[in-house]
Design a protein around this motif. Structure first.
Motif, PDB file in Angstrom:
ATOM      1  N   LEU A  60       3.918   5.641  -5.753  1.00 36.26           N
ATOM      2  CA  LEU A  60       4.018   5.604  -7.216  1.00 36.26           C
ATOM      3  C   LEU A  60       2.776   6.204  -7.875  1.00 36.26           C
ATOM      4  O   LEU A  60       2.882   6.885  -8.906  1.00 36.26           O
ATOM      5  CB  LEU A  60       4.212   4.161  -7.681  1.00 36.26           C
ATOM      6  CG  LEU A  60       5.530   3.487  -7.272  1.00 36.26           C
ATOM      7  CD1 LEU A  60       5.570   2.046  -7.736  1.00 36.26           C
ATOM      8  CD2 LEU A  60       6.718   4.251  -7.838  1.00 36.26           C
ATOM      9  N   THR A  61       1.615   5.963  -7.289  1.00 37.81           N
ATOM     10  CA  THR A  61       0.388   6.548  -7.839  1.00 37.81           C
ATOM     11  C   THR A  61       0.394   8.063  -7.683  1.00 37.81           C
ATOM     12  O   THR A  61      -0.041   8.798  -8.581  1.00 37.81           O
ATOM     13  CB  THR A  61      -0.841   5.953  -7.131  1.00 37.81           C
ATOM     14  OG1 THR A  61      -0.815   4.522  -7.254  1.00 37.81           O
ATOM     15  CG2 THR A  61      -2.133   6.479  -7.752  1.00 37.81           C
ATOM     16  N   PHE A  62       0.894   8.550  -6.558  1.00 42.30           N
ATOM     17  CA  PHE A  62       0.987   9.993  -6.340  1.00 42.30           C
ATOM     18  C   PHE A  62       1.909  10.651  -7.357  1.00 42.30           C
ATOM     19  O   PHE A  62       1.696  11.791  -7.781  1.00 42.30           O
ATOM     20  CB  PHE A  62       1.495  10.266  -4.918  1.00 42.30           C
ATOM     21  CG  PHE A  62       1.693  11.720  -4.611  1.00 42.30           C
ATOM     22  CD1 PHE A  62       0.614  12.557  -4.405  1.00 42.30           C
ATOM     23  CD2 PHE A  62       2.971  12.261  -4.544  1.00 42.30           C
ATOM     24  CE1 PHE A  62       0.789  13.905  -4.129  1.00 42.30           C
ATOM     25  CE2 PHE A  62       3.167  13.603  -4.267  1.00 42.30           C
ATOM     26  CZ  PHE A  62       2.072  14.429  -4.056  1.00 42.30           C
ATOM     27  N   ILE A  87      -5.857   3.173  -2.132  1.00 43.12           N
ATOM     28  CA  ILE A  87      -5.748   2.675  -0.761  1.00 43.12           C
ATOM     29  C   ILE A  87      -7.007   1.923  -0.362  1.00 43.12           C
ATOM     30  O   ILE A  87      -6.946   0.816   0.205  1.00 43.12           O
ATOM     31  CB  ILE A  87      -5.478   3.843   0.217  1.00 43.12           C
ATOM     32  CG1 ILE A  87      -4.088   4.443  -0.051  1.00 43.12           C
ATOM     33  CG2 ILE A  87      -5.576   3.369   1.665  1.00 43.12           C
ATOM     34  CD1 ILE A  87      -3.789   5.668   0.781  1.00 43.12           C
ATOM     35  N   LEU A  88      -8.171   2.487  -0.677  1.00 41.98           N
ATOM     36  CA  LEU A  88      -9.440   1.818  -0.372  1.00 41.98           C
ATOM     37  C   LEU A  88      -9.562   0.490  -1.124  1.00 41.98           C
ATOM     38  O   LEU A  88     -10.003  -0.523  -0.561  1.00 41.98           O
ATOM     39  CB  LEU A  88     -10.615   2.729  -0.716  1.00 41.98           C
ATOM     40  CG  LEU A  88     -10.778   3.988   0.144  1.00 41.98           C
ATOM     41  CD1 LEU A  88     -11.920   4.849  -0.385  1.00 41.98           C
ATOM     42  CD2 LEU A  88     -11.018   3.624   1.605  1.00 41.98           C
ATOM     43  N   ALA A  89      -9.153   0.492  -2.392  1.00 44.94           N
ATOM     44  CA  ALA A  89      -9.246  -0.730  -3.196  1.00 44.94           C
ATOM     45  C   ALA A  89      -8.331  -1.824  -2.646  1.00 44.94           C
ATOM     46  O   ALA A  89      -8.722  -3.000  -2.564  1.00 44.94           O
ATOM     47  CB  ALA A  89      -8.886  -0.417  -4.646  1.00 44.94           C
ATOM     48  N   ILE A 139       0.840  -1.204   0.000  1.00 47.74           N
ATOM     49  CA  ILE A 139       0.000   0.000   0.000  1.00 47.74           C
ATOM     50  C   ILE A 139       0.874   1.252   0.000  1.00 47.74           C
ATOM     51  O   ILE A 139       0.613   2.209  -0.742  1.00 47.74           O
ATOM     52  CB  ILE A 139      -0.949  -0.007   1.217  1.00 47.74           C
ATOM     53  CG1 ILE A 139      -2.063  -1.024   1.011  1.00 47.74           C
ATOM     54  CG2 ILE A 139      -1.546   1.382   1.438  1.00 47.74           C
ATOM     55  CD1 ILE A 139      -2.989  -1.168   2.199  1.00 47.74           C
ATOM     56  N   LEU A 140       1.935   1.243   0.817  1.00 48.37           N
ATOM     57  CA  LEU A 140       2.824   2.400   0.889  1.00 48.37           C
ATOM     58  C   LEU A 140       3.523   2.644  -0.447  1.00 48.37           C
ATOM     59  O   LEU A 140       3.539   3.775  -0.966  1.00 48.37           O
ATOM     60  CB  LEU A 140       3.853   2.185   1.999  1.00 48.37           C
ATOM     61  CG  LEU A 140       4.900   3.286   2.174  1.00 48.37           C
ATOM     62  CD1 LEU A 140       4.233   4.601   2.535  1.00 48.37           C
ATOM     63  CD2 LEU A 140       5.922   2.888   3.232  1.00 48.37           C
TER      64      LEU A 140
END
Length: 377
Positions: free
Chosen positions: A259-261, A273-275, A253-254
């Motif tokens: 990477l998504t950010f 994060i929710l997914a 998650i971290l």
């Protein structure tokens, strides 16, 4: 009058604890030998059916069947790591965007610190420069540590390969030794232990591979629906990290959030994060109990403790090896009369379990009544 536990119980308990501490110390100082050997044992147990197929159906000599099985297995494993590494190289295209996002975030953070605490930008930059200077001074040490880690990984890979091969071709010799070293009346128990260890380890490792595949597939689907870039890479990372129980999902998650950010918006980060939390809940409540947990019957308390102790002794390798080692220990304890209570302690509380039934018959009527009343309550 109160009844107290007898002194021999405490003597046995103390001897067990001392033995565990001594074994832990020996495991810590002998990690270079023990970690690849245990990995080789697990992999060789997984490859026994393939080697038997080559020996019996294709009429290959055991040595040839063993080396072909090991080469095929490590070839597939190496190819999977190569695919993961090739996907990681695609991230270099987003390094400028990642840098821009970090700089923008740092600028906003500086403004917030200045407004809230009255620390000017110049003072903040002086502090950052001092910290950077100290980091540069320790750069040589960091590089040396990285090189040592790479060399250790290479040594681990080579030794694991060799141990897997030799344990695979000498498996019959080792089983004969175990039979010869035990009394005649105990040899059926030895055969049962060997068969159960092979079955549990094989099913556990296969279950892990299925779990990794299902988790990667689920993460790939949800990330693709959200519209996250490099969904396949991030899904593979999650599947690999998910092998580490409890801590793997939080690490993934971290990493995926960072990477998504770097490649998307903050809204996508929250959705990711929710997914991942939803996927983890599906994995914990449906995939693991049905595919992995049913093969390794140890309770969650001692599973968690074994993972923590494994990490303290052998690091990440210890976290991966903790559960199968605990399962093997429980199999042995369940088949030795004096150790059956300890095997019961490691397992789940199941009144249908054969070990529980065996131990329950040793109780007197009053003790049985106490247990029955506790179950009813």
């Amino acid at each position: 009058m109160k009844r107290f536990l007898t002194l021999p119980f405490y003597v046995k308990l103390a001897s067990v604890l001392i033995s565990i501490l001594l074994l832990g110390y020996l495991a810590k100082i002998g990690d270079t030998i023990l970690v690849p050997m245990i990995l080789g044992l697990l992999f060789s147990l997984l490859l026994i059916p393939l080697s038997n197929f080559m020996e019996r159906k294709l009429r290959f000599p055991r040595t040839l069947a063993g080396i072909l099985s090991v080469i095929l297995f490590f070839g597939v494993l190496g190819y999977g790591l190569f695919l993961l590494a090739s996907q990681l190289t695609l991230l270099k295209e987003d390094f400028p965007a990642f840098k821009e996002q970090i700089m923008d975030g740092a600028s906003k953070l500086q403004s917030w610190v200045s407004e809230q605490f009255g620390i000017r930008h110049k003072e903040q930059m002086e502090f950052i420069n001092k910290t950077a200077s100290k980091s540069v001074d320790s750069g040589t040490l960091f590089l040396g540590t990285a090189l040592v880690s790479l060399s250790s990984m290479f040594i681990l890979f080579v030794f694991t390969f060799l141990y897997t091969f030799f344990l695979l071709i000498y498996r019959g010799h080792i089983v004969k030794f175990l039979l010869f070293v035990n009394r005649v009346e105990d040899r059926p128990i030895v055969v049962d232990v060997v068969q159960q260890v092979q079955y549990v380890v094989k099913k556990y490792l296969i279950g892990l591979l299925i779990q990794m595949s299902l988790v990667s597939l689920l993460v790939f689907i949800v990330l693709s629906l959200i519209g996250v870039k490099y969904s396949l890479l991030l899904a593979l990372i999650t599947g690999v990290f998910n092998v580490l129980p409890y801590v793997g999902i939080f690490s993934s998650i971290l990493i995926i959030s960072i990477l998504t950010f770097a490649t998307s918006s903050l809204t996508h980060v929250v959705l990711v994060i929710l997914a991942l939390i939803i996927v983890h809940m599906i994995d914990s409540n449906f995939i693991v109990p049905k595919i992995v947990g049913s093969k390794v019957k140890v309770n969650s308390l001692f599973a968690m403790l074994s993972i923590i102790i494994g990490e303290m002794i052998w690091g990440i390798s210890g976290m991966f090896l903790a559960i199968p080692i605990l399962a093997i220990v429980k199999i042995v304890m369940d088949r030795i009369r004096e150790l059956k209570p300890w095997g019961f302690l490691l397992g789940e509380e199941d009144s249908k379990d054969e070990v529980y039934k065996d131990l329950f018959e040793t109780l007197n009527p009053i003790e049985k009544n106490i247990i029955d009343n506790e179950v009813k309550e």
